[in-house]
Design a protein around this motif. Structure first.
Motif, short mmCIF file in Angstrom:
data_model
loop_
_atom_site.label_atom_id
_atom_site.label_comp_id
_atom_site.label_asym_id
_atom_site.label_seq_id
_atom_site.Cartn_x
_atom_site.Cartn_y
_atom_site.Cartn_z
N ASP A 3 0.84 -1.19 0.00
CA ASP A 3 0.00 0.00 0.00
C ASP A 3 0.88 1.24 0.00
O ASP A 3 2.09 1.17 0.21
N PRO A 5 1.12 5.47 1.47
CA PRO A 5 0.67 6.21 2.68
C PRO A 5 -0.28 7.35 2.40
O PRO A 5 -0.72 8.01 3.34
N PRO A 7 -3.59 9.19 2.00
CA PRO A 7 -5.02 8.99 2.26
C PRO A 7 -5.87 9.62 1.17
O PRO A 7 -5.42 10.49 0.42
N ASN A 37 -13.41 3.85 0.26
CA ASN A 37 -12.46 4.71 0.96
C ASN A 37 -13.02 6.13 1.01
O ASN A 37 -13.46 6.67 -0.02
N LYS A 74 -6.57 4.82 7.74
CA LYS A 74 -5.21 5.24 7.39
C LYS A 74 -4.97 6.65 7.90
O LYS A 74 -5.77 7.56 7.64
N ARG A 76 -1.92 9.58 8.01
CA ARG A 76 -0.58 10.04 7.61
C ARG A 76 -0.08 11.04 8.64
O ARG A 76 -0.68 12.10 8.84
N SER A 88 2.59 6.70 6.93
CA SER A 88 1.25 6.46 7.47
C SER A 88 1.20 5.15 8.22
O SER A 88 1.97 4.21 7.95
N PHE A 90 -1.79 2.19 8.99
CA PHE A 90 -3.04 1.79 8.34
C PHE A 90 -3.56 0.50 8.99
O PHE A 90 -3.65 -0.54 8.35
N ARG A 92 -5.81 -2.47 10.13
CA ARG A 92 -6.93 -3.06 9.38
C ARG A 92 -7.46 -4.26 10.17
O ARG A 92 -6.69 -5.16 10.53
N TRP A 114 3.43 2.37 6.20
CA TRP A 114 3.69 2.57 4.78
C TRP A 114 4.39 3.90 4.57
O TRP A 114 4.06 4.89 5.21
#
Length: 219
Positions: A3, A5, A7, A37, A74, A76, A88, A90, A92, A114
């Motif tokens: 992924d 970083p 958003p 998202n 997420k 940052r 960032s 994230f 999950r 990330w």
């Protein structure tokens, strides 16, 4: 698999309709679904993924059902203009699938970091990784990936990825893979994404080949 970083922009949506899968000597398994998202605040993205899973066992039947719903956020906390890198977190959460055939019937959480660096001339690199922890300790594993992208044309982005995952709960050995991907912008709101990869470690057991396709809606 890796992924970035960045958003989703505040007040905007990114919605992916996707299909993804992997083929091994045991068969083919994957998911189709929708990935929502939303840019909830500056530097904050909220995510919900609703997948339906499928599994075709070599020499056997096919199973279809709802897979693991994912909820994520997420954030940052470092920026390139001040720090030199975007960074960032994230986290999950994967909810239990409720099925013994599709997905995992236990909850788990991915805790990754990330990072990204952009250069002039259309070049960019991002990656990082983290570990998945579940209520079944034997199911814990870690992953690490790195991607380099290049803006070939105003509407076409190409990239290459190297990805590694340690052994997971099902006794699958560690896997390392190499993939290539692309993104084509039809216009400001509609985008086509694709990705193919192949394992370079324990290939037959983990990743003879994999794919990801998506239509992305941004608004």
């Amino acid at each position: 698999m890796s992924d970035d970083p960045e958003p989703t922009d505040t007040g905007h949506f990114e919605i992916y309709t996707f299909n993804t899968g992997t083929t091994t000597h045991s068969g083919t398994a994957g998911e189709s679904g929708i990935d929502f998202n939303y840019g909830a605040a500056p530097d904050l993205q909220l995510t919900a993924t609703l997948p339906a899973g499928f599994e075709h066992i070599a020499g056997g039947g096919t199973n279809i059902g709802m897979s693991n719903v994912e909820l994520a956020a997420k954030y940052r906390f470092l920026h390139q203009d001040a720090f030199g890198l975007d960074v960032s977190i994230f986290p999950r959460v994967f909810l239990p699938s409720g099925s013994t055939a599709i997905g995992d019937n236990h909850a788990s959480v991915l805790l990754p970091v990330w990072v990204q660096k952009d250069w002039g001339g259309g070049w960019s690199a991002f990656g990082g990784g983290g570990c998945v922890f579940s209520d079944i300790r034997a199911a814990d594993f870690c992953e690490l990936g790195a991607v380099v992208t290049y803006q070939v044309l105003p509407k076409l982005l190409l990239g290459a990825e190297l990805f590694h995952q340690t052994a997971d709960a099902h006794g699958t050995p560690a896997t390392t893979s190499f993939g290539v991907g692309w993104r084509y912008d039809l216009d400001d709101n509609y985008h086509l994404l694709g990705y193919v990869r192949r394992g370079v470690e324990n290939t037959n057991e983990t990743d003879r080949y994999s794919w990801y396709t998506s239509i992305l809606f941004t608004f």
